[in-house]
Design a protein around this motif. Structure first.
Motif, PDB file in Angstrom:
ATOM      1  N   GLU A  15       8.515  -4.436 -30.975  1.00 31.82           N
ATOM      2  CA  GLU A  15       8.165  -3.226 -31.711  1.00 31.82           C
ATOM      3  C   GLU A  15       8.516  -3.402 -33.189  1.00 31.82           C
ATOM      4  OE1 GLU A  15       9.930   0.242 -30.046  1.00 31.82           O
ATOM      5  OE2 GLU A  15       9.164   1.605 -31.590  1.00 31.82           O
ATOM      6  N   GLY A  16       7.576  -2.987 -34.055  1.00 32.86           N
ATOM      7  CA  GLY A  16       7.789  -3.104 -35.486  1.00 32.86           C
ATOM      8  C   GLY A  16       7.247  -4.389 -36.091  1.00 32.86           C
ATOM      9  N   ASP A  78       3.539  -3.037 -38.018  1.00 33.10           N
ATOM     10  CA  ASP A  78       4.472  -2.080 -37.411  1.00 33.10           C
ATOM     11  C   ASP A  78       4.022  -1.727 -35.993  1.00 33.10           C
ATOM     12  OD1 ASP A  78       5.511   1.355 -38.126  1.00 33.10           O
ATOM     13  OD2 ASP A  78       6.592  -0.298 -37.172  1.00 33.10           O
ATOM     14  N   SER A  79       3.850  -2.732 -35.169  1.00 32.44           N
ATOM     15  CA  SER A  79       3.334  -2.535 -33.811  1.00 32.44           C
ATOM     16  C   SER A  79       4.182  -1.536 -33.034  1.00 32.44           C
ATOM     17  CB  SER A  79       3.310  -3.871 -33.066  1.00 32.44           C
ATOM     18  OG  SER A  79       2.397  -4.762 -33.664  1.00 32.44           O
ATOM     19  N   GLN A  80       3.503  -0.693 -32.276  1.00 36.17           N
ATOM     20  CA  GLN A  80       4.155   0.325 -31.474  1.00 36.17           C
ATOM     21  C   GLN A  80       3.836   0.092 -29.997  1.00 36.17           C
ATOM     22  OE1 GLN A  80       6.185   2.783 -32.957  1.00 36.17           O
ATOM     23  NE2 GLN A  80       5.832   1.383 -34.674  1.00 36.17           N
ATOM     24  N   PRO A  81       4.705   0.546 -29.109  1.00 34.00           N
ATOM     25  CA  PRO A  81       4.395   0.408 -27.672  1.00 34.00           C
ATOM     26  C   PRO A  81       3.046   1.010 -27.313  1.00 34.00           C
ATOM     27  CG  PRO A  81       6.700   0.970 -27.959  1.00 34.00           C
ATOM     28  CD  PRO A  81       6.071   1.052 -29.335  1.00 34.00           C
ATOM     29  N   GLN A 113       0.982  -6.857 -25.602  1.00 31.68           N
ATOM     30  CA  GLN A 113       2.134  -6.116 -25.095  1.00 31.68           C
ATOM     31  C   GLN A 113       3.132  -5.963 -26.229  1.00 31.68           C
ATOM     32  OE1 GLN A 113       3.437  -8.577 -21.812  1.00 31.68           O
ATOM     33  NE2 GLN A 113       2.093  -7.550 -20.348  1.00 31.68           N
ATOM     34  N   VAL A 114       3.477  -4.724 -26.555  1.00 33.88           N
ATOM     35  CA  VAL A 114       4.478  -4.457 -27.585  1.00 33.88           C
ATOM     36  C   VAL A 114       5.763  -4.057 -26.870  1.00 33.88           C
ATOM     37  CG1 VAL A 114       5.091  -3.114 -29.610  1.00 33.88           C
ATOM     38  CG2 VAL A 114       2.691  -3.739 -29.192  1.00 33.88           C
ATOM     39  N   ILE A 115       6.787  -4.870 -27.100  1.00 34.43           N
ATOM     40  CA  ILE A 115       8.055  -4.685 -26.382  1.00 34.43           C
ATOM     41  C   ILE A 115       8.971  -3.768 -27.176  1.00 34.43           C
ATOM     42  CG2 ILE A 115       9.958  -5.877 -25.242  1.00 34.43           C
ATOM     43  CD1 ILE A 115       7.147  -6.688 -24.271  1.00 34.43           C
ATOM     44  N   PRO A 116       9.432  -2.664 -26.578  1.00 38.65           N
ATOM     45  CA  PRO A 116      10.323  -1.726 -27.316  1.00 38.65           C
ATOM     46  C   PRO A 116      11.653  -2.370 -27.636  1.00 38.65           C
ATOM     47  CG  PRO A 116       9.410  -0.696 -25.336  1.00 38.65           C
ATOM     48  CD  PRO A 116       9.065  -2.145 -25.270  1.00 38.65           C
TER      49      PRO A 116
END
Lengths: 116, 112
Positions: A15-16, A78-81, A113-116
């Motif tokens: 994430e981010g 700034d990738s988000q879940p 897949q965006v990992i938190p």
């Protein structure tokens, strides 16, 4: 050789971070390029279109086109879940369609897949 | 505006049965399309209708027929379903002067 090629992934980013999705195409006369997002079990929705070489920005999304290299990419900053989805690259030989048949060739998609 | 609607959302058929998938759009688009989506194959065009009164084959038309009932509606018919037609079917429409396609929610079809 497939007309539109994408790495199937999954591409995992924290994430981010910036997610970079790539697509190559074989038809040199291609004029219109699209990125669709498809959530699992849902239909594709258009997120970006690009027609000229260079970059096109829309919010956190940037599409990049290089016709000489037959390459188009999508950057997600700034990738988000909530960005976790499959991203489809689509290519058309037509500029602006005035109606009639729009030939669009879709890639098989890259799973992000965006990992938190 | 509802956009592009499809019915049914899910369907299970036995081999040899027939059915019609319905699609309607309220965006006044001229062109409509039917795709199928299979794992690892991407979206493949079955049939399209460039305008009311015209239909043409796409990449994978075998086993399917279509009807453009009016400007709003475009139906896809399976006359004798086969297991190879198990897929997710999407209807799409396009504005006359833009290239972006708008997709319906899809029909998930299983043929046993």
């Amino acid at each position: 050789q497939k007309e539109v090629e994408q790495n199937s992934g999954p591409l995992s980013v924290p994430e981010g971070a910036i997610a970079s999705l790539n697509c190559t195409y074989s038809d040199r006369v291609s004029q219109s390029f699209f990125w669709y997002r498809q959530y699992s079990g849902k239909s594709p929705e258009l997120i970006m279109s690009i027609y000229s070489n260079g970059d096109k920005e829309d919010g956190r999304f940037t599409a990049q086109l290089n016709k000489a290299s037959q390459y188009v990419s999508l950057l997600i900053r700034d990738s988000q879940p909530s960005d976790s989805a499959t991203y489809l690259c689509a290519v058309s030989p037509q500029w602006r369609s005035s109606g009639g048949y729009q030939k669009v060739t879709f890639g098989t998609g890259t799973k992000l897949q965006v990992i938190p | 505006n509802a956009g592009v609607t499809q019915t049914p959302k899910f369907q299970v058929l036995k081999t040899g049965q027939s059915m019609t998938l319905q699609c309607a759009q309220d965006m006044n688009h001229n062109s409509m399309y039917w795709y199928r989506q299979d794992p690892g194959m991407g979206l493949r065009l079955i049939y399209y209708s460039a305008s009311e009164g015209t239909t043409d084959k796409g990449e994978v038309p075998n086993g399917y027929n279509v009807s453009r009932l009016n400007k709003r509606e475009f139906s896809l018919r399976l006359e004798s379903a086969a297991p190879s037609q198990t897929s997710v079917y999407f209807c799409a429409s396009i504005r006359t002067t833009q290239d972006e396609q708008f997709f319906g929610p899809g029909t998930r079809l299983t043929v046993l």
